[in-house]
Design an enzyme around this catalytic site. Structure first.
Site, PDB file in Angstrom:
ATOM      1  N   PRO A  23       0.836  -1.212   0.000  1.00 44.19           N
ATOM      2  CA  PRO A  23       0.000   0.000   0.000  1.00 44.19           C
ATOM      3  C   PRO A  23       0.868   1.258   0.000  1.00 44.19           C
ATOM      4  O   PRO A  23       1.815   1.361   0.778  1.00 44.19           O
ATOM      5  CB  PRO A  23      -0.773  -0.109   1.324  1.00 44.19           C
ATOM      6  CG  PRO A  23      -0.705  -1.549   1.701  1.00 44.19           C
ATOM      7  CD  PRO A  23       0.592  -2.057   1.156  1.00 44.19           C
ATOM      8  N   ALA A  57      -3.542   3.367   1.957  1.00 43.07           N
ATOM      9  CA  ALA A  57      -4.404   3.442   3.130  1.00 43.07           C
ATOM     10  C   ALA A  57      -5.646   4.256   2.785  1.00 43.07           C
ATOM     11  O   ALA A  57      -5.547   5.434   2.444  1.00 43.07           O
ATOM     12  CB  ALA A  57      -3.640   4.114   4.273  1.00 43.07           C
ATOM     13  N   TYR A 178      -0.088   4.313  13.305  1.00 38.07           N
ATOM     14  CA  TYR A 178      -1.468   4.799  13.151  1.00 38.07           C
ATOM     15  C   TYR A 178      -2.355   4.211  14.250  1.00 38.07           C
ATOM     16  O   TYR A 178      -1.884   3.482  15.121  1.00 38.07           O
ATOM     17  CB  TYR A 178      -1.961   4.533  11.722  1.00 38.07           C
ATOM     18  CG  TYR A 178      -1.109   5.293  10.712  1.00 38.07           C
ATOM     19  CD1 TYR A 178      -0.981   6.679  10.802  1.00 38.07           C
ATOM     20  CD2 TYR A 178      -0.377   4.641   9.734  1.00 38.07           C
ATOM     21  CE1 TYR A 178      -0.168   7.401   9.935  1.00 38.07           C
ATOM     22  CE2 TYR A 178       0.440   5.351   8.846  1.00 38.07           C
ATOM     23  CZ  TYR A 178       0.534   6.733   8.960  1.00 38.07           C
ATOM     24  OH  TYR A 178       1.352   7.446   8.108  1.00 38.07           O
ATOM     25  N   GLY A 319       7.114  -2.047  -2.620  1.00 36.89           N
ATOM     26  CA  GLY A 319       6.628  -0.677  -2.658  1.00 36.89           C
ATOM     27  C   GLY A 319       7.381   0.145  -3.683  1.00 36.89           C
ATOM     28  O   GLY A 319       7.048   0.180  -4.868  1.00 36.89           O
ATOM     29  N   ARG A 320       8.466   0.773  -3.224  1.00 34.54           N
ATOM     30  CA  ARG A 320       9.165   1.742  -4.072  1.00 34.54           C
ATOM     31  C   ARG A 320       9.697   1.144  -5.358  1.00 34.54           C
ATOM     32  O   ARG A 320       9.738   1.820  -6.392  1.00 34.54           O
ATOM     33  CB  ARG A 320      10.279   2.417  -3.255  1.00 34.54           C
ATOM     34  CG  ARG A 320       9.712   3.334  -2.181  1.00 34.54           C
ATOM     35  CD  ARG A 320      10.705   3.625  -1.097  1.00 34.54           C
ATOM     36  NE  ARG A 320      11.005   2.437  -0.304  1.00 34.54           N
ATOM     37  CZ  ARG A 320      11.863   2.414   0.720  1.00 34.54           C
ATOM     38  NH1 ARG A 320      12.515   3.514   1.055  1.00 34.54           N
ATOM     39  NH2 ARG A 320      12.058   1.300   1.404  1.00 34.54           N
TER      40      ARG A 320
HETATM   41  C1  FNR Z   1       4.285   3.853   1.835  1.00 31.23           C
HETATM   42  N1  FNR Z   1       4.002   2.878   2.784  1.00 31.23           N
HETATM   43  C2  FNR Z   1       2.715   2.706   3.208  1.00 31.23           C
HETATM   44  N2  FNR Z   1       2.394   1.636   4.027  1.00 31.23           N
HETATM   45  C3  FNR Z   1       1.132   1.383   4.343  1.00 31.23           C
HETATM   46  O1  FNR Z   1       0.880   0.420   5.060  1.00 31.23           O
HETATM   47  N3  FNR Z   1       0.121   2.192   3.902  1.00 31.23           N
HETATM   48  C4  FNR Z   1       0.351   3.278   3.109  1.00 31.23           C
HETATM   49  O2  FNR Z   1      -0.595   3.953   2.672  1.00 31.23           O
HETATM   50  C5  FNR Z   1       1.698   3.573   2.790  1.00 31.23           C
HETATM   51  N4  FNR Z   1       2.018   4.661   2.021  1.00 31.23           N
HETATM   52  C6  FNR Z   1       3.276   4.767   1.468  1.00 31.23           C
HETATM   53  C7  FNR Z   1       3.531   5.728   0.473  1.00 31.23           C
HETATM   54  C8  FNR Z   1       4.767   5.751  -0.170  1.00 31.23           C
HETATM   55  C9  FNR Z   1       5.005   6.755  -1.269  1.00 31.23           C
HETATM   56  C10 FNR Z   1       5.772   4.835   0.208  1.00 31.23           C
HETATM   57  C11 FNR Z   1       7.132   4.830  -0.480  1.00 31.23           C
HETATM   58  C12 FNR Z   1       5.544   3.925   1.214  1.00 31.23           C
HETATM   59  C13 FNR Z   1       5.020   1.861   3.119  1.00 31.23           C
HETATM   60  C14 FNR Z   1       5.108   0.799   2.025  1.00 31.23           C
HETATM   61  O3  FNR Z   1       3.893   0.081   1.895  1.00 31.23           O
HETATM   62  C15 FNR Z   1       6.223  -0.205   2.299  1.00 31.23           C
HETATM   63  O4  FNR Z   1       5.919  -0.923   3.467  1.00 31.23           O
HETATM   64  C16 FNR Z   1       7.581   0.478   2.435  1.00 31.23           C
HETATM   65  O5  FNR Z   1       7.785   1.428   1.414  1.00 31.23           O
HETATM   66  C17 FNR Z   1       8.727  -0.546   2.414  1.00 31.23           C
HETATM   67  O6  FNR Z   1       8.700  -1.300   1.237  1.00 31.23           O
HETATM   68  P1  FNR Z   1       9.682  -0.940  -0.027  1.00 31.23           P
HETATM   69  O7  FNR Z   1       9.287   0.408  -0.544  1.00 31.23           O
HETATM   70  O8  FNR Z   1      11.086  -0.961   0.495  1.00 31.23           O
HETATM   71  O9  FNR Z   1       9.412  -2.046  -1.012  1.00 31.23           O
END
Ligand code: FNR
Length: 354
Positions: A23, A57, A178, A319-320
């Protein structure tokens, strides 16, 4: 035989592979309504081959938004724009999922490019206790039992709207500092009633929310919970409690624990590195006997494959890396020697070396 591309049956839904879109807030909605950005963003990720496409979210209450630009499901008008997106995701052979969230005392911050993590100015947050997130943040309102019942009801009603919008997977956001995580963590929860103190009490709200959502979420559809498995701070929430909590969530009808960490303490020292949260997924899977998702700096097909092959998780969430390359799953399939399910109109692009 690639584990990453082995279908994953969860209740009556089969994810076509083990790759999920983690997410990610897009800070691009007005009044909680999905728009063309969300359609193209999430639709593109489905075209790119992810098996499970989770939304950002989505707030179950207007005042529970992380930012004013979050998606929401607190009113019926928000269903229809999401239905358009779930239909598109399903047409690509992917499974649409939604993350249901309430930001609690971290409500009301802005988009990163407008200065994220600044103290919220827009509305007062609700929390287990009147303890601010950090210096300079407003003191939140401590929820009373009526307020807590309202939170449970908001998650239940949002789950019903998610169902109507065509989602096949729901994830309850109980991570990243949260509201539901605030109840879990002794750093934010100083209550002395039945919602504070022991693990059983601190986890009561999450368990009530899980029960209420499960009661309206059809038996053939999977329910996930995202946990911050540790606060990375002495005296905070920690992995042992996450294991104990995961043991309680299974019998409530939760099918998979999505294992993240952090977000509770602003200056926690987090040892960020490749796969740095995978051990949490492995431990919960092993000790709590529940399926897990691993997330956090998973960027390579071989790395993802190994996490699954070692039995550390059932699903990987990216994610990223998917922001950088929405077609990562298709490229990963090539690298792992699997016939990649390229969308037919893109097929001619699939024959080039990757
Ligand atoms: C997030 N992450 C995040 N997690 C979540 O539970 N709900 C959310 O809405 C968000 N929003 C969010 C926005 C953006 C732009 C980023 C980069 C990250 C965290 C994300 O889901 C993930 O857990 C982390 O980014 C780590 O994973 P990666 O990016 O290393 O693959």
């Amino acid at each position: 035989m690639s584990r990453l591309f082995t279908p994953f049956p969860l209740r009556g839904v089969t994810l076509p592979n083990r790759i999920a879109v983690s997410p990610m807030c897009q800070y691009s909605a007005a009044e909680g309504l999905a728009n063309d950005w969300h359609l193209v963003h999430l639709g593109g990720l489905a075209q790119g081959g992810a098996g499970l496409v989770l939304t950002e979210a989505a707030a179950v209450a207007a005042e529970g938004r992380i930012s004013a630009e979050d998606l929401g499901l607190w009113e019926d008008a928000q269903i229809e724009p999401l239905a358009r997106i779930t239909a598109f995701i399903r047409a690509q052979g992917a499974v649409p999922g939604i993350q249901l969230a309430h930001a609690g005392r971290k409500s009301g911050s802005g988009a990163p490019w407008k200065g994220n993590n600044v103290p919220p100015a827009s509305w007062p947050g609700a929390a287990p206790s009147a303890v601010p997130f950090d210096e300079g943040w407003p003191t939140p309102l401590a929820l009373d039992e009526t307020g807590i019942a309202g939170i449970v009801e908001a998650f239940r009603a949002a789950a019903l709207r998610a169902l109507e919008a065509g989602f096949q997977v729901a994830e309850i956001h109980a991570a990243h500092g949260y509201l539901l995580h605030q109840f879990l963590s002794p750093l934010a929860n100083r209550r002395q009633d039945r919602y504070g103190g022991s693990l059983e009490n601190r986890s009561r709200l999450l368990r009530e929310v899980a029960g209420a959502v499960r009661a309206v979420w059809p038996a053939h559809l999977p329910l996930l919970v995202r946990l911050s498995c540790t606060d990375w701070v002495p005296g905070g929430w920690e992995i042992g409690e996450s294991v104990d909590l995961a043991r309680m969530l299974g019998p409530l009808g939760v099918d998979l624990v999505d294992c993240s960490s952090g977000g509770m303490a602003p200056r926690a020292a987090i040892p960020v590195g490749p796969g740095y949260q995978v051990d949490f997924a492995a431990r919960i899977r092993r000790e709590a006997g529940i399926a897990t998702g691993a997330v956090g700096l998973i960027t390579g097909p071989a790395q993802a494959e190994e996490i699954l092959a070692r039995g550390e998780a059932d699903l990987v969430l990216l994610g990223r890396e998917l922001l950088r390359d929405p077609r990562w799953p298709l490229r990963a399939a090539h690298k792992l020697g699997v016939a990649a399910p390229w969308p037919a109109p893109y097929a001619r692009g699939s024959r080039e070396p990757v």
